[in-house]
Design an enzyme around this catalytic site. Structure first.
Site, PDB file in Angstrom:
ATOM      1  N   GLY A 189       0.813  -1.205   0.000  1.00 44.74           N
ATOM      2  CA  GLY A 189       0.000   0.000   0.000  1.00 44.74           C
ATOM      3  C   GLY A 189       0.844   1.250   0.000  1.00 44.74           C
ATOM      4  N   PRO A 190       0.222   2.401  -0.235  1.00 47.64           N
ATOM      5  CA  PRO A 190       0.948   3.674  -0.250  1.00 47.64           C
ATOM      6  C   PRO A 190       1.543   3.985   1.121  1.00 47.64           C
ATOM      7  CG  PRO A 190      -1.259   3.892  -1.199  1.00 47.64           C
ATOM      8  CD  PRO A 190      -1.204   2.564  -0.544  1.00 47.64           C
ATOM      9  N   THR A 245      -0.301   4.403   5.240  1.00 47.82           N
ATOM     10  CA  THR A 245      -1.636   3.801   5.327  1.00 47.82           C
ATOM     11  C   THR A 245      -1.777   2.847   6.510  1.00 47.82           C
ATOM     12  OG1 THR A 245      -0.869   2.204   3.681  1.00 47.82           O
ATOM     13  CG2 THR A 245      -2.203   4.042   2.893  1.00 47.82           C
ATOM     14  N   GLY A 246      -0.708   2.581   7.251  1.00 53.96           N
ATOM     15  CA  GLY A 246      -0.817   1.793   8.473  1.00 53.96           C
ATOM     16  C   GLY A 246      -0.335   0.363   8.345  1.00 53.96           C
ATOM     17  N   LYS A 247       0.583   0.086   7.441  1.00 53.84           N
ATOM     18  CA  LYS A 247       1.062  -1.296   7.253  1.00 53.84           C
ATOM     19  C   LYS A 247       1.846  -1.772   8.480  1.00 53.84           C
ATOM     20  CE  LYS A 247       3.243  -0.166   3.478  1.00 53.84           C
ATOM     21  NZ  LYS A 247       2.813   1.233   3.375  1.00 53.84           N
ATOM     22  N   GLU A 302      -6.418  33.140 -10.883  1.00 52.26           N
ATOM     23  CA  GLU A 302      -7.231  32.283 -10.006  1.00 52.26           C
ATOM     24  C   GLU A 302      -8.717  32.431 -10.302  1.00 52.26           C
ATOM     25  OE1 GLU A 302      -5.905  30.049  -8.340  1.00 52.26           O
ATOM     26  OE2 GLU A 302      -3.841  30.747  -8.492  1.00 52.26           O
TER      27      GLU A 302
END
Length: 654
Positions: free
Chosen positions: A230-231, A234-236, A454
């Protein structure tokens, strides 16, 4: 001393070097500290007085430096010398001493006093040579001891501080950190917000470690390894810790880079040592973080044929995971955000049987993550957590944790007693856009160009059906950008061709507004042009969204194209791709100019309002152009949400 929350106070780790140090200090102390009674120091004048009064029995000159004075036995009984006996200075030991500079001068002074003394009453003078054998030995050994200690220290540093700590030849030992019953991990699945699918996959591993018979009775085998993909953020790693906390088994944690070493064979040796320790602790979990550091596909070595220590380490890891030796009870968890770089032999069935994808959190998951990170904060009870989740599409768990921390710091800086809604919005602005720089020197002409730029973005996006809903426009410099338009992107899994073209058109609206109003263009559209070019090239070359090319894609999902010396298409095809990309961009640029020309009055009103206020919101644009002429679900977003989400375009400073 009370223990906080029932936790045991960690005991200091034993180190054999402390014993060596204490012995050395004790040896020095014994050499330089005399435990017996010390004689009293006197000067030469007092000695002459004592000799003239016939109180001295003898004088012993030690090493031609110290003169030790012995009093007569009957003299020690006198009242003026009784204090000497109390100190332990008895008859058979010297009671006084003095330092002499020259034996000849000292002898001459004593002879002058005793000139008229009978020979039997003269003071006896002796000389002695005393040697301290231990001091001599220490003076020889001390330099060598210091050199050896320095050598050991340097060798251990070169070895990378390998585990063990007591040996200097442990460079091949595993540096994995062990968490067992003494250092138990207190993280469990309740501390991991979201990631419900990943937790279900890993729960089976936890149950096997707790009750293996449930699966082995049916003939099943637990997966040998699980790869978390995962990126970043992300909590791996947190998920792996939660598995160890739930299973309550020994947990070995190591980074992939810890295997790689400059010495040949060290990485493979550390792998063998790690699995040897794991087998002794089975059932257990081995977690390898950032495994791509050691598990990168073989053949991608930039050394072109040279001996690669990393590949040797990978070969040993493959052998240990699925070799002839059985690793029953040892489960391997690994985490990476570059799964495309891993060797195919590593991710095949039998090694990493399961690949668990840990993706960026969805709306509901972000709300749960906010609840976890808001626990330690003192925040406004009326704060709508679902509102914060809506304002952070595409944010990872680490980003949300950073937002909560930054919001607390902002509230403390303002002297508030609790963290409020505006503090969280300011924190999102700060993290996504950068630090606000109100004092940056900008000329009035430059500010006018930025305002129309803008306003052009805002106007075109307002009249493009699939463009993201506008939230806020600002011309306050923030980070590297001189101005920014903020949108609330729709969370969708796929994008159509029409949606991408509308986004391209709205991004080009800034450059188009500059050309229409000032009849010239500036460098401020650098970021816009970069994003547009990448997006349109992806449409043509990767996504098959070009009428000329049709359903053709030159995208390589394996990552092998990064190591090829040629493109997967001919030069003629490259020219056609460039021509098609330019045609699409020119078409959308003309479309943006048409929209702006049709609403030129509204564009000018919006730009002047932006110059006056520096920040405008959705209702300001709506008051000028009216409601958007599209029935989009996103238009039903609460107007309280018109404060922020992610930057989709900015006016780049060059």
């Amino acid at each position: 001393m009370e223990e906080k929350s029932g936790n045991k106070i960690p005991k200091p780790k034993f180190n054999i070097y402390w014993i060596y140090f204490i012995i050395f200090i004790g040896f020095i102390f014994l050499q330089f500290y005399d435990f017996g009674p010390k004689p009293e120091e006197i000067d030469l004048y007092r000695l002459k007085t004592m000799v003239s009064e016939k109180e001295v029995e003898k004088i012993v000159i030690v090493n031609k430096e110290i003169a030790e004075v012995y009093l007569k036995k009957d003299i020690l009984t006198l009242d003026k010398y009784k204090y000497l006996e109390e100190k332990g200075l008895k008859y058979n030991i010297p009671q006084f001493y003095l330092t002499i500079l020259s034996m000849e001068v000292f002898q001459k002074n004593l002879d002058e006093i005793q000139t008229n003394f009978p020979p039997n009453e003269r003071v006896t003078i002796k000389t002695e040579v005393r040697k301290d054998v231990w001091s001599d030995i220490l003076s020889w050994l001390l330099p060598f001891i210091i050199l050896i200690a320095i050598w050991i220290f340097i060798f251990r540093k070169m070895a990378g501080g390998a585990s063990g700590g007591n040996q200097i030849f442990n460079i091949g030992k595993s540096k994995a950190k062990l968490f067992d019953k003494e250092s138990h991990i207190k993280v469990n699945f309740n501390d991991v917000a979201g990631l419900d699918e990943a937790k279900v996959e890993l729960q089976e591993i936890v149950e096997f470690l707790k009750n293996p018979k449930k699966y082995t009775e049916l003939g099943g085998k637990i997966p040998k390894g699980a790869l978390l993909i995962g990126p970043p953020g992300t909590g791996k790693t947190l998920l792996a810790k939660a598995v160890a906390g739930e299973a309550n088994v020994p947990f070995f944690s190591i980074s992939g880079s810890d295997f790689v070493e400059m010495f040949v064979g060290v990485g493979a040796s550390r792998v063998r040592d790690l699995f040897r320790q794991a087998k002794e602790k089975a059932p257990c979990i081995v977690f390898i973080d950032e495994i791509d550091a050691v598990g990168r596909a073989r053949g991608r070595n930039p050394n072109f044929g040279a001996n690669d220590e990393r590949e040797n380490t990978l070969n040993q890891l493959l052998t240990e995971m699925d070799g002839f030796d059985s690793n029953s009870g040892v489960i391997i968890l690994a985490a990476t955000n570059r799964a495309d770089m891993l060797d195919k032999a590593l991710v095949r069935a039998g090694r990493f049987d399961r690949q668990i994808h840990v993706e960026l959190p969805e709306l509901k998951e972000r709300e749960e993550i906010f609840k976890v990170h808001l626990r330690p904060l003192k925040y406004d009870p009326t704060l709508d957590i679902s509102f914060l989740a809506k304002q952070t599409p595409g944010f990872s768990g680490a980003d949300i944790a950073n937002i909560c921390n930054e919001a607390a710091l902002i509230a403390a800086r303002k002297g508030k007693k609790m963290v409020e809604k505006q503090d969280f919005l300011d924190a999102i602005d700060r993290i996504v856009g950068g630090l606000e720089r109100k004092n940056k020197m900008i000329t009035p002409e430059e500010k006018r160009i930025i305002a129309y730029h803008e306003a052009g973005h805002a106007t075109v996006s307002w009249f493009c059906e699939h463009a993201n809903p506008l939230i806020k426009v600002t011309i306050i410099p923030r980070g590297k950008s001189l101005g920014a338009a903020w949108y609330l992107p729709e969370e969708r899994q796929i994008s159509t061709k029409e949606q991408i073209l509308d986004e391209v058109c709205s991004i080009l609206g800034g450059r188009a507004a500059e050309e229409i109003i000032f009849n010239k263009i500036s460098t401020g559209a650098l970021n816009d042009l970069e994003r547009v070019s990448k997006q349109v090239y992806a449409m043509v070359a990767f996504l098959g969204m070009s009428d000329k090319f049709g359903n053709v894609s030159f995208f390589d999902s394996t990552g092998q194209s990064d190591f090829m010396f040629s493109k997967p298409y001919s030069e003629k095809t490259a020219e056609l791709i460039d021509s098609e990309v330019k045609s699409i961009i020119d078409e959308q640029y003309l479309r943006a100019k048409k929209i702006l020309m049709h609403h030129i009055d509204g564009l000018k009103q919006l730009a002047e309002l932006l110059l006056e206020r520096e920040v405008i919101f959705t209702e300001d644009v709506e008051s000028i152009f009216g409601k958007r002429p599209f029935n989009l679900s996103n238009e039903n977003t609460n107007k309280e949400d018109n404060e922020k989400t992610s930057i989709n375009t900015n006016y780049e400073q060059t």
